[in-house]
Design an enzyme around this catalytic site. Structure first.
Site, PDB file in Angstrom:
ATOM      1  N   HIS A 462       0.565  -1.059  -0.166  1.00 50.58           N
ATOM      2  CA  HIS A 462       0.505  -0.290  -0.066  1.00 50.58           C
ATOM      3  C   HIS A 462       0.706   1.378   0.172  1.00 50.58           C
ATOM      4  O   HIS A 462       0.580   2.142  -0.956  1.00 50.58           O
ATOM      5  CB  HIS A 462      -1.114  -0.535   0.752  1.00 50.58           C
ATOM      6  CG  HIS A 462      -1.523   0.926   1.050  1.00 50.58           C
ATOM      7  ND1 HIS A 462      -3.214   1.346   0.975  1.00 50.58           N
ATOM      8  CD2 HIS A 462      -1.848   2.577   1.439  1.00 50.58           C
ATOM      9  CE1 HIS A 462      -3.917   2.256   1.352  1.00 50.58           C
ATOM     10  NE2 HIS A 462      -2.681   3.390   1.671  1.00 50.58           N
ATOM     11  N   GLU A 463       1.871   1.493   1.123  1.00 49.70           N
ATOM     12  CA  GLU A 463       2.493   2.030   1.028  1.00 49.70           C
ATOM     13  C   GLU A 463       3.736   2.561  -0.304  1.00 49.70           C
ATOM     14  O   GLU A 463       3.781   3.997  -0.676  1.00 49.70           O
ATOM     15  CB  GLU A 463       3.456   2.254   2.364  1.00 49.70           C
ATOM     16  CG  GLU A 463       2.853   2.479   3.781  1.00 49.70           C
ATOM     17  CD  GLU A 463       1.833   3.455   2.951  1.00 49.70           C
ATOM     18  OE1 GLU A 463       1.704   4.708   2.960  1.00 49.70           O
ATOM     19  OE2 GLU A 463       0.726   2.576   4.837  1.00 49.70           O
ATOM     20  N   HIS A 466       1.504   4.427  -3.226  1.00 45.61           N
ATOM     21  CA  HIS A 466       2.244   6.111  -3.343  1.00 45.61           C
ATOM     22  C   HIS A 466       2.759   6.724  -3.136  1.00 45.61           C
ATOM     23  O   HIS A 466       2.695   7.755  -3.804  1.00 45.61           O
ATOM     24  CB  HIS A 466       2.024   5.883  -1.334  1.00 45.61           C
ATOM     25  CG  HIS A 466       0.525   6.154  -1.128  1.00 45.61           C
ATOM     26  ND1 HIS A 466      -1.177   6.162  -1.073  1.00 45.61           N
ATOM     27  CD2 HIS A 466      -0.089   5.400   0.202  1.00 45.61           C
ATOM     28  CE1 HIS A 466      -1.889   6.793  -0.804  1.00 45.61           C
ATOM     29  NE2 HIS A 466      -1.219   6.097   0.976  1.00 45.61           N
ATOM     30  N   GLU A 485      -5.368   7.843  -1.956  1.00 45.48           N
ATOM     31  CA  GLU A 485      -5.907   6.454  -1.159  1.00 45.48           C
ATOM     32  C   GLU A 485      -6.212   4.758  -2.050  1.00 45.48           C
ATOM     33  O   GLU A 485      -6.624   4.455  -1.368  1.00 45.48           O
ATOM     34  CB  GLU A 485      -6.609   6.599   0.803  1.00 45.48           C
ATOM     35  CG  GLU A 485      -5.712   7.619   1.413  1.00 45.48           C
ATOM     36  CD  GLU A 485      -4.012   7.603   1.963  1.00 45.48           C
ATOM     37  OE1 GLU A 485      -3.899   5.713   1.394  1.00 45.48           O
ATOM     38  OE2 GLU A 485      -3.630   7.909   1.870  1.00 45.48           O
TER      39      GLU A 485
END
Length: 805
Positions: A462-463, A466, A485
């Site tokens: 997920h990170e 980004h 997000e």
């Protein structure tokens, strides 16, 4: 200046005061010292400025163009700076409360009001003690004066400003020289015999004027601000790490970095920066920076760390963490840790000095990795993992081996890594999220270190996502958080499937299971939150619009409940899943890569992504999937979209969910039969329970939470069958909810441990402890809060206090 602790939750829009349409910060040079005894960060910041308008005098514009300032950040830095944008009278935004005049530049006898004809530079600022603001004389820098100043920038009346303009407009191939000149200029003396710069602070801004200057063009282009942070500042978190040693890190929200340094917070104000930070010798300084900093001796007992960034980014993305962290995979005294990965090697970083002319970018000129052919084949960028000593072994065993796998998976889907390196830090227990991504650095909660690797791996994915969506491509309007997000949530499943090397059927089943869990979470959130907080585009047709000065607000950003809501993650994820279903996932991910290639280094609105998608797949319009329909069904209204209501029934029928349902039936039968009839029956029937994945366990416990009654023997057997105390934080959260609901006192120790050690996830568990009005449960909630109150995130603490007081 009012403390961030006193924010009125009824006035929950965050003001962005900076007048970016009048003046833009192009580069920051920070020179700071971290004082752990006083718990302040202090020093200076130098701003290199570029006018947004060119006018001969106040209120008299020159050649006016209607081009908005957003376009200024998306063209080459070699653009014609004489092309102005629409101005407005230089009106100071009135403060929300009586403001204070700060010392240093004596303005005590001057009335500061909006009637002034002088130009005012407005910076976003909160909870900082500003002592002095100076105009720098960059003409004293010999190397800068050697630069040929062409006619475009020549200004005999303002030689210093002309030199700064030439400096900020240097081509990216000269970035090393440019940064050296920035550093030399930042040490320049003040202008001799010049009128002092006067300044004024209110709750949300720092305002600066120079006497007699009425236009941005005539305002100083190099300004140095001396300041210190305040302990009450919401951007900076002073706390202890898990080994009770003092540390500090930036929070990133809800007010971003304005309580760390005076800056321009609107996303359009993209800038580069370099920073020198001094800290005690036994501390490590991690920061958003393209380089791995090697500490150098400073004054006695201190080391200095130097970082820089050449990719223009919003000031809100700047991140710093200073503590006595240790690096995983490296042997330390008293810590025998096996090395499982290659050490960080600065030679691995890709040289960007020679552009690959086969690739043409659309963003402003900077040394872009997408233009370097070597970066396209670099599947794993250099990376390190840091943690406090007590978590070093877990960081070494779990995070360090997963990182290269997750980076490789991301590269296989999206291509070039936008950033040249990555540090991962296990942050203190009071961190209010499972993770936070910034350029070159990711913060991870200790909650991802327990149980199997699923939660940690998915969160890393997920990170890492980004890096593309949220950082390399940012939202032009912060109210559109789903652009960051929602995309990261969608891509975390894609990346994690690659890491696990799942076959097509297994990957699809896992994603459908996760979709069902997210649908349940979203349904619960939509039922238990205010409708206005459920809308992904609260500004609707006005999204992306700002005032004439460039000032705006971020809707609901200061609402204390908003940081704990997941609607922008979940509804955004489901919108992308809906769109992928229309064109097929493989084509959808191919489109992602094309979109990244076009828009990296830029800021976007929802329609930029959606319109390009609709243009690429014109067949969608025949199914009534239009831009207006997507806005209406997904982004501008709080309801559950019809597609989502229909899809959940399909996810319920998948084999992995059916397997969970079968296990639930066994547990319900066991609970109903336990304690009845003969001694043999009281012992409970012999049941063979299947082994379940962590995601299946979460769903099992959620289904059991819907049961009105479960016997205590059932709860005890649940705990031992699945070893719930050793599972990941998502599983333990549901187990704690079960224990609270059924007053399973034997598990109250588990609840207490969860509230103390998993603060990123336990906020609403306090409410469940209070709702039954059970004296023992309420005492447990109050006891836990008293233990961790000082280390908790301020927003989380306010929410919890409202629940239990």
């Amino acid at each position: 200046m009012e403390s961030n602790r006193d924010l009125d939750p009824n006035k929950d829009d965050l003001p962005l005061r900076a007048n970016t349409n009048h003046m833009l910060v192009r580069h920051y040079v920070l020179d700071l010292t971290v004082h752990f005894q006083r718990k302040v960060i202090g020093g200076s910041i130098v701003l290199f400025l570029e006018p947004g308008v060119v006018s001969s005098k106040h209120g008299e514009p020159g050649d006016i163009s209607n081009t908005p300032v957003q376009n200024l950040s998306q063209v080459s830095s070699k653009h014609d700076v004489s092309s102005p944008i629409t101005p407005e009278p230089n009106k100071v935004i009135p403060p929300e409360e009586p403001s204070c005049l700060c010392g240093g530049n004596d303005v005590s006898s001057v009335l500061w009001g909006d009637e002034s004809e002088e130009f005012t530079l407005v910076l976003d600022c909160c909870d900082l003690t500003v002592s002095k603001v100076e105009e720098l004389d960059v003409t004293t820098v010999p190397d800068l004066k050697k630069l040929d100043v062409d006619q475009q920038h020549a200004n005999t009346d303002h030689q210093s400003s002309s030199l700064v303009q030439r400096l900020v407009s240097m081509p990216s191939v000269s970035w090393r020289l440019q940064h050296e000149l920035y550093m030399q200029c930042s040490r320049s003396p003040t202008v001799h015999n010049a009128q002092p710069l006067r300044f004024h602070t209110d709750r949300w801004s720092l305002q600066i004027r120079k006497e007699g200057v009425c236009t941005p063009r005539d305002f100083p282009h190099a300004v140095r601000i001396w300041y210190e942070t305040k302990l009450t500042g919401g951007s900076v978190r002073w706390t202890n790490d898990q080994d009770a040693r003092c540390c500090v890190y930036t929070m990133g929200s809800p007010i971003n970095n304005r309580a760390l340094f005076p800056c321009q917070e609107p996303p359009v104000a993209m800038s580069t920066w370099q920073a020198r930070v001094r800290a005690p010798c036994d501390y490590t300084v991690l920061m958003s920076g393209e380089n791995q900093a090697f500490p150098k001796p400073a004054e006695t007992g201190s080391l200095q760390w130097d970082y820089y960034v050449t990719m223009p980014m919003p000031a809100s993305t700047f991140t710093i963490a200073v503590g006595q962290w240790l690096e995983a995979g490296v042997k330390h005294p008293n810590f025998e840790v096996e090395k499982t990965d290659k050490p960080y090697n600065k030679e691995l970083s890709v040289s960007l000095d020679n552009d690959d002319q086969q690739y043409v970018c659309s963003h402003m000129d900077y040394p872009c990795r997408f233009m370097a052919s070597a970066a396209r084949t670099q599947t794993v960028i250099p990376h390190r993992v840091f943690a406090p000593p007590c978590h070093l072994q877990k960081a070494n065993d779990m995070v360090l081996p997963l990182l290269p796998l997750c980076l490789t998976a991301a590269h296989s889907v999206l291509g070039v890594h936008p950033f040249s390196r990555l540090d991962v830090l296990i942050v203190p227990s009071g961190f209010s999220s499972l993770g936070m991504a910034s350029p070159h650095i990711v913060f991870l909660s200790q909650s991802v270190l327990t149980g199997e690797r699923n939660l940690c791996g998915a969160r890393l994915c997920h990170e890492i996502a980004h890096s593309w969506f949220g950082l390399a491509i940012g939202a032009r309007d912060w109210t559109e958080e789903w652009i960051s997000e929602g995309f990261a949530t969608y891509l975390e499943d894609v990346f994690w499937s690659h890491v696990q090397k799942l076959g097509c059927r297994e990957a699809e089943e896992q994603r459908q299971l996760k979709a069902l869990l997210r649908w349940r979470r979203l349904s619960d959130e939509l039922q238990n939150s205010e409708e206005e907080l459920q809308v992904l585009r609260p500004n609707k047709e006005n999204t992306g619009e700002v005032s004439e000065s460039g000032a705006s607000v971020v809707k609901h950003a200061l609402n204390p409940e908003k940081p704990f809501m997941q609607v922008h993650y979940l509804k955004g994820y489901f919108l992308l899943k809906f769109l992928a279903d229309q064109v097929g996932e493989e084509k959808f991910l191919d489109f992602f890569k094309v979109f990244v290639g076009k828009f990296h280094g830029q800021l976007i609105l929802s329609q930029d992504f959606l319109q390009m998608l609709l243009d690429t797949f014109p067949g969608m319009s025949s199914r009534s999937i239009t831009l207006e329909a997507i806005f209406s069904d997904w982004l501008d209204t709080p309801e559950m979209p019809e597609w989502l209501r229909d899809s959940c029934s399909e996810w319920l029928r998948t084999p992995v969910v059916q397997e969970v349902k079968e296990e639930v039936a066994k547990w319900i039968h066991f609970s109903g039969s336990a304690g009845k009839g003969s001694k043999r029956k009281r012992a409970g029937p012999k049941v063979n329970f299947k082994e379940l994945s962590p995601e299946q366990l979460v769903l099992l416990l959620e289904f059991l939470l819907e049961e009105p009654m479960l016997s205590l023997s059932t709860l005890r057997l649940l705990q031992t069958t699945y070893n719930l105390q050793a599972q990941d934080a998502e599983v333990k959260h549901r187990w704690c909810e079960l224990a609270v609901k059924h007053k399973h006192t034997a598990a109250y120790r588990d609840v207490e441990q969860f509230l103390i050690h998993d603060q990123a996830m336990g906020v609403y568990l306090y409410g469940e402890l209070m709702v039954q009005e059970d004296a023992r449960q309420q005492a447990l909630a109050r006891r836990c809060l008293s233990i961790i109150k000082d280390e908790m995130d301020q927003s989380a603490c306010r929410v919890v206090e409202e629940m239990i007081l």
